[in-house]
Design a protein around this motif. Sequence first.
Motif, short mmCIF file in Angstrom:
data_model
loop_
_atom_site.label_atom_id
_atom_site.label_comp_id
_atom_site.label_asym_id
_atom_site.label_seq_id
_atom_site.Cartn_x
_atom_site.Cartn_y
_atom_site.Cartn_z
N SER A 120 32.73 79.11 46.55
CA SER A 120 31.88 80.30 46.55
C SER A 120 31.40 80.63 45.15
O SER A 120 30.26 81.09 44.96
N ASN A 121 32.22 80.37 44.16
CA ASN A 121 31.84 80.62 42.77
C ASN A 121 30.92 79.52 42.25
O ASN A 121 29.99 79.79 41.48
N TRP A 122 31.16 78.29 42.66
CA TRP A 122 30.34 77.17 42.18
C TRP A 122 28.91 77.25 42.70
O TRP A 122 27.96 76.98 41.97
N TYR A 123 28.76 77.59 43.98
CA TYR A 123 27.44 77.55 44.62
C TYR A 123 26.89 78.93 44.95
O TYR A 123 25.84 79.03 45.59
N GLY A 124 27.57 79.99 44.56
CA GLY A 124 27.06 81.33 44.81
C GLY A 124 27.02 81.70 46.28
O GLY A 124 26.06 82.33 46.74
N LEU A 125 28.04 81.32 47.04
CA LEU A 125 28.07 81.56 48.48
C LEU A 125 28.73 82.90 48.79
O LEU A 125 29.72 83.28 48.15
N SER A 126 28.20 83.58 49.78
CA SER A 126 28.81 84.82 50.25
C SER A 126 29.62 84.61 51.53
O SER A 126 30.37 85.50 51.93
N ARG A 127 29.47 83.45 52.17
CA ARG A 127 30.26 83.11 53.36
C ARG A 127 30.23 81.60 53.54
O ARG A 127 29.22 80.95 53.28
N TYR A 128 31.33 81.05 54.02
CA TYR A 128 31.43 79.61 54.22
C TYR A 128 32.61 79.32 55.14
O TYR A 128 33.48 80.17 55.36
N VAL A 129 32.62 78.09 55.68
CA VAL A 129 33.70 77.61 56.54
C VAL A 129 34.38 76.46 55.82
O VAL A 129 33.71 75.57 55.27
N MET A 130 35.71 76.47 55.80
CA MET A 130 36.47 75.45 55.10
C MET A 130 37.44 74.78 56.08
O MET A 130 38.16 75.46 56.83
N LEU A 131 37.46 73.43 56.07
CA LEU A 131 38.41 72.64 56.85
C LEU A 131 39.25 71.84 55.87
O LEU A 131 38.71 71.03 55.10
N TYR A 132 40.53 72.06 55.88
CA TYR A 132 41.41 71.34 54.96
C TYR A 132 42.69 70.96 55.67
O TYR A 132 43.12 71.61 56.63
N CYS A 133 43.29 69.88 55.19
CA CYS A 133 44.51 69.34 55.79
C CYS A 133 45.71 69.86 55.03
O CYS A 133 45.65 70.11 53.81
N SER A 134 46.82 70.04 55.74
CA SER A 134 48.03 70.52 55.08
C SER A 134 48.59 69.51 54.10
O SER A 134 49.26 69.87 53.14
N THR A 135 48.29 68.23 54.32
CA THR A 135 48.67 67.17 53.39
C THR A 135 47.41 66.59 52.75
O THR A 135 46.32 66.72 53.31
N PRO A 136 47.52 65.99 51.57
CA PRO A 136 46.32 65.44 50.91
C PRO A 136 45.57 64.45 51.81
O PRO A 136 46.17 63.56 52.41
N LEU A 137 44.27 64.61 51.89
CA LEU A 137 43.41 63.76 52.72
C LEU A 137 42.77 62.71 51.81
O LEU A 137 41.73 62.94 51.21
N SER A 138 43.43 61.54 51.69
CA SER A 138 43.00 60.51 50.74
C SER A 138 42.48 59.24 51.41
O SER A 138 41.86 58.41 50.74
N ASP A 139 42.74 59.04 52.69
CA ASP A 139 42.29 57.84 53.39
C ASP A 139 40.77 57.90 53.58
O ASP A 139 40.24 58.85 54.18
N GLY A 140 40.05 56.89 53.06
CA GLY A 140 38.60 56.90 53.14
C GLY A 140 38.07 56.86 54.55
O GLY A 140 37.11 57.58 54.89
N SER A 141 38.67 56.05 55.43
CA SER A 141 38.20 55.97 56.82
C SER A 141 38.43 57.28 57.55
O SER A 141 37.60 57.72 58.35
N LEU A 142 39.56 57.93 57.28
CA LEU A 142 39.83 59.21 57.93
C LEU A 142 38.88 60.29 57.43
O LEU A 142 38.45 61.16 58.19
N ILE A 143 38.53 60.24 56.15
CA ILE A 143 37.58 61.21 55.60
C ILE A 143 36.23 61.07 56.28
O ILE A 143 35.59 62.06 56.67
N LYS A 144 35.77 59.82 56.47
CA LYS A 144 34.49 59.60 57.15
C LYS A 144 34.54 60.07 58.60
O LYS A 144 33.56 60.63 59.12
#
Length: 481
Positions: A120-144
């Motif tokens: 929100s600070n980087w892009y000046g957003l007033s609202r956004y949706v965030m999807l994140y994993c409880s563990t680090p998401l590092s697998d390239g195929s899973l990210i795609k």
Amino acid sequence: MNEEIDEYDIYHQDFTTVSEWEVFIARIEEILNDWRLSKASLPKFTSSPVSTKKWTGKTEEIRFHGLTFILSYHAVEVAKDTDSTEGSDDKSVTGELHNGIWNATTHFMDDVDGSPFPVSNWYGLSRYVMLYCSTPLSDGSLIKLVMSSVNIAFANVDCGVPLFVKIREHWQHTYLGFYEDNEYKTSFDTIHLKRISNQCSHLSGLVSLFKSKIASPVALDAVVVSTKFSYELKELEAFGWKKMTHSNEFLSIDGFDVKKLIDLPFGSEKNPIQSVLLNAIWPKFRECTIVESSTFSDIDPLMAPTWTITLKIRDNFTCQLSETISRLMDLLENGKLLMDILGLSRSLGLINPLHKITEAPITISKLVKAAMGHSKNTGDFKGPIADDLLMPLLYYVFPDAVEDDTFNYPEKFEVEFKQADSSEPRLCHYVKTSPVGGLVWRLSVTAARLHHAGGLPYLAHLWYEFTQELQYRWEHRIPVP
């Protein structure tokens, strides 16, 4: 001879069965619809919204590939008096994103707006949706796979809020985000570099890299750039910090100085500034306006049109006035008796105060005795404060006890009345306040200074004499000023 094969022995793939991937997409769509984030449901402001800088959020958990994903929606609260209607078009949302990006260039990477994620600070957003994993998401195929899933869900819902996916290690703050409408698709991508390449160390290289990522078959117009140079000073301990020291000269018997008495300690004991950040900003200029390459640079921070400075305050630092007030407030939990602090119980033989509950060690105050001309050496109670100093303090608190008009109360007390528009001032709002120069104000300042100078015995002695004076005035019907 061909053997007849029973049709039931042949394995049939049932393509009507819902796969885990489809369940994941359907779950994201369901949550976005429940939160009413489609363009048709989002509020459309008739005027520029006024934010309160307070963020609200909603979260839901989703299971996919044995991992726990958290889908959250964050939005800044809007002032209640802002007019809005339901439904927003593509142009309004795209324009809001475009303006927010340019507004964010002035405080990029150096300000915290209270949002759980820095996008929100980087892009000046007033609202956004965030999807994140409880563990680090590092697998390239899973990210795609996750990115393709959220793209499908975003399009099916016709979402009107930018959507981000947090990838890599959590400490890297790497995000992949996008927003799409009927005409444009905006990508919010970040990259975490261990080392900065030579191409990314100057403006010309960054512009060339930006154009290569677009890969447009036609010639592009000049790129509009916003540049900021930041200079941060962190090691502030090396600089001297002048602490305002307060002496106890008002305790001197030679001369009682009221100005030194009411001069309460103020200021921080140590430097409260953690770091200083100076920004030199060139907002919104074409790439051809300024030349900045690996061999030559037109950018001079002294010629920047905009300068900003940011002070970061330490989390925990001690202020002298707050510390003085805190020590006085801590006395509310002190269970010691006034007689024990001053040593009156032992000197008067009051082992059990209930035996002589009606007796008082001193029936009249020192102010009354001084006015009556009684001798000071009559075996009266002697506290930690000498009489030569105690009498000026009491005369300052009760100036009507002496004919001298040196410490008289002000003729008119000034109390600041805060009232709403078109309403009468209400005095009951100020019952717990005291005007400057009044009895309560003088007693409070004197008590704070004595407690700071001599500790609890000095404060107990002042309170003892104060209550004796009030008792005498009550019994003889003398009004309290």
